[in-house]
Design a protein around this motif. Structure first.
Motif, short mmCIF file in Angstrom:
data_model
loop_
_atom_site.label_atom_id
_atom_site.label_comp_id
_atom_site.label_asym_id
_atom_site.label_seq_id
_atom_site.Cartn_x
_atom_site.Cartn_y
_atom_site.Cartn_z
N SER A 91 -2.83 -1.83 8.39
CA SER A 91 -2.40 -2.92 9.26
C SER A 91 -3.57 -3.80 9.68
CB SER A 91 -1.70 -2.36 10.50
OG SER A 91 -2.62 -1.63 11.28
N MET A 92 -3.23 -4.81 10.45
CA MET A 92 -4.17 -5.78 11.00
C MET A 92 -4.93 -6.48 9.85
SD MET A 92 -3.05 -5.37 13.95
CE MET A 92 -4.02 -6.47 14.96
N PHE A 93 -6.27 -6.50 9.89
CA PHE A 93 -7.03 -7.32 8.94
C PHE A 93 -7.53 -6.58 7.71
CE2 PHE A 93 -8.75 -11.41 11.16
CZ PHE A 93 -7.52 -11.98 11.02
N VAL A 94 -7.13 -5.32 7.50
CA VAL A 94 -7.69 -4.60 6.36
C VAL A 94 -7.31 -5.27 5.04
CG1 VAL A 94 -5.80 -2.95 6.02
CG2 VAL A 94 -8.13 -2.29 5.43
N SER A 95 -6.17 -5.95 4.97
CA SER A 95 -5.76 -6.61 3.71
C SER A 95 -6.71 -7.74 3.33
CB SER A 95 -4.33 -7.16 3.84
OG SER A 95 -3.40 -6.12 3.97
N LEU A 96 -7.45 -8.28 4.28
CA LEU A 96 -8.41 -9.33 3.95
C LEU A 96 -9.53 -8.81 3.05
CD1 LEU A 96 -8.83 -11.33 7.29
CD2 LEU A 96 -7.32 -11.79 5.36
N HIS A 97 -9.76 -7.50 3.04
CA HIS A 97 -10.76 -6.93 2.14
C HIS A 97 -10.44 -7.25 0.68
CE1 HIS A 97 -12.84 -3.74 4.83
NE2 HIS A 97 -12.28 -4.65 5.59
N LYS A 98 -9.15 -7.45 0.40
CA LYS A 98 -8.75 -7.71 -0.98
C LYS A 98 -9.35 -9.01 -1.51
CE LYS A 98 -4.36 -5.22 -0.50
NZ LYS A 98 -2.88 -5.32 -0.57
N TYR A 99 -9.58 -9.98 -0.65
CA TYR A 99 -10.20 -11.23 -1.10
C TYR A 99 -11.58 -10.97 -1.67
CZ TYR A 99 -6.65 -14.28 1.02
OH TYR A 99 -5.48 -14.93 1.31
N TYR A 100 -12.27 -9.98 -1.12
CA TYR A 100 -13.63 -9.69 -1.57
C TYR A 100 -13.66 -8.68 -2.72
CZ TYR A 100 -18.57 -8.41 -1.48
OH TYR A 100 -19.88 -8.17 -1.83
N TYR A 101 -12.81 -7.65 -2.63
CA TYR A 101 -12.94 -6.52 -3.55
C TYR A 101 -12.01 -6.55 -4.76
CZ TYR A 101 -15.93 -4.22 -0.15
OH TYR A 101 -16.95 -3.91 0.69
N ILE A 102 -10.89 -7.25 -4.68
CA ILE A 102 -9.90 -7.17 -5.75
C ILE A 102 -9.84 -8.48 -6.54
CG2 ILE A 102 -7.46 -6.82 -6.30
CD1 ILE A 102 -7.23 -5.06 -3.88
N PRO A 103 -10.33 -8.47 -7.79
CA PRO A 103 -10.28 -9.68 -8.62
C PRO A 103 -8.82 -10.12 -8.81
CG PRO A 103 -11.71 -8.01 -9.59
CD PRO A 103 -10.99 -7.34 -8.47
N GLY A 104 -8.60 -11.40 -8.68
CA GLY A 104 -7.26 -11.93 -8.89
C GLY A 104 -6.44 -12.07 -7.63
N PHE A 105 -6.80 -11.36 -6.56
CA PHE A 105 -6.02 -11.46 -5.33
C PHE A 105 -6.09 -12.88 -4.77
CE2 PHE A 105 -5.55 -11.26 -0.71
CZ PHE A 105 -4.34 -10.60 -0.60
N PHE A 106 -7.26 -13.49 -4.86
CA PHE A 106 -7.42 -14.85 -4.35
C PHE A 106 -6.50 -15.84 -5.05
CE2 PHE A 106 -9.58 -18.91 -5.37
CZ PHE A 106 -9.50 -19.52 -4.12
N GLU A 107 -6.35 -15.71 -6.37
CA GLU A 107 -5.54 -16.66 -7.14
C GLU A 107 -4.10 -16.71 -6.65
OE1 GLU A 107 -6.58 -18.86 -9.26
OE2 GLU A 107 -8.65 -18.14 -9.03
N ASP A 108 -3.60 -15.59 -6.16
CA ASP A 108 -2.21 -15.53 -5.69
C ASP A 108 -2.09 -15.75 -4.18
OD1 ASP A 108 -1.25 -14.95 -8.26
OD2 ASP A 108 -1.62 -12.81 -7.99
N ASN A 109 -3.22 -15.86 -3.51
CA ASN A 109 -3.21 -15.94 -2.04
C ASN A 109 -4.25 -16.94 -1.53
OD1 ASN A 109 -1.35 -13.48 -1.14
ND2 ASN A 109 -2.62 -12.80 -2.85
N LYS A 110 -4.25 -18.12 -2.14
CA LYS A 110 -5.23 -19.13 -1.74
C LYS A 110 -4.93 -19.75 -0.38
CE LYS A 110 -6.52 -20.58 -6.43
NZ LYS A 110 -6.63 -21.73 -7.36
N ILE A 111 -3.68 -19.68 0.04
CA ILE A 111 -3.25 -20.33 1.28
C ILE A 111 -2.85 -19.30 2.32
CG2 ILE A 111 -1.59 -21.91 2.33
CD1 ILE A 111 -3.56 -23.30 0.50
N ILE A 112 -3.34 -19.48 3.54
CA ILE A 112 -2.94 -18.68 4.69
C ILE A 112 -2.19 -19.59 5.65
CG2 ILE A 112 -3.80 -17.42 6.72
CD1 ILE A 112 -6.12 -16.43 4.96
#
Length: 202
Positions: A91-112
């Motif tokens: 929960s909370m902000f742990v999912s933001l780690h995906k922007y740094y650690y998981i390749p491709g996550f940014f491409e599907d989540n460019k907008i907040i």
């Protein structure tokens, strides 16, 4: 206050009842939503005593705390830092780690999405870094144009995101700062995601 009132299953960020939210907590200034993640939470204005690091939005003691915004003047006007815990339960902000650690996550989540009482904002992600606590100052975006250009160059070198879009010094910008990093995810420290306001609508 009744903590059960604020519930992801009961509230749609696209149709918020601000009268209800303000009755629960007048410090609520916005709502944050990141598609395909559990991030769908209210944002409160930070207090100098650190109250929201260990209290939830309803005022109950909680290790989860709140998403809390640090800013001068108005929320999302020019420079805003939003801080949240990275919790082991996902929960909370742990999912933001995906922007740094998981390749491709940014491409599907460019907008907040961030919604305030007056406007709906589309916030564009342009960089994500991981820093140790002694480098946390990188999360605070300079306002001086010369300092900003040097700072941006450092952020781009540290970021795992490669994107052609990036902000200018004059853009309103947001940094999302995780704290208490989740030990179940490899981490050098604190993940910070940098964004700028791409557009807004009344």
């Amino acid at each position: 206050m009744n903590s059960s009132i604020i519930n992801n299953d009961m509230i749609n960020y696209k149709n918020l009842d601000w009268k209800l939210l303000k009755s629960i907590n007048p410090d609520i200034v916005g709502w944050m939503h990141v598609t395909s993640t559990p991030i769908d939470y209210p944002i409160v204005k930070s207090r100098s005593d650190g109250y929201y690091y260990n209290h939830n939005v309803s005022g109950d003691e909680s290790a989860h705390g709140c998403l809390q915004a640090v800013y001068e003047n108005d929320f999302l006007n020019y420079r805003t830092n939003i801080i949240g815990h990275a919790m082991k339960d996902g929960s909370m902000f742990v999912s933001l780690h995906k922007y740094y650690y998981i390749p491709g996550f940014f491409e599907d989540n460019k907008i907040i999405d961030i919604v305030t009482q007056d406007k709906s904002y589309k916030v564009k992600v342009w960089a994500a870094i991981s820093v140790t606590n002694d480098k946390l100052s990188l999360g605070y975006i300079p306002t001086d144009p010369k300092l900003f250009d040097r700072w941006k160059s450092v952020i781009k070198k540290l970021s795992t995101i490669s994107d052609n879009s990036e902000p200018s010094c004059l853009d309103s910008q947001v940094s999302f700062i995780t704290c208490r990093p989740c030990k179940s995810i490899p981490s050098d420290g604190v993940v910070i995601v940098f964004c700028y306001l791409e557009k807004w609508k009344i």
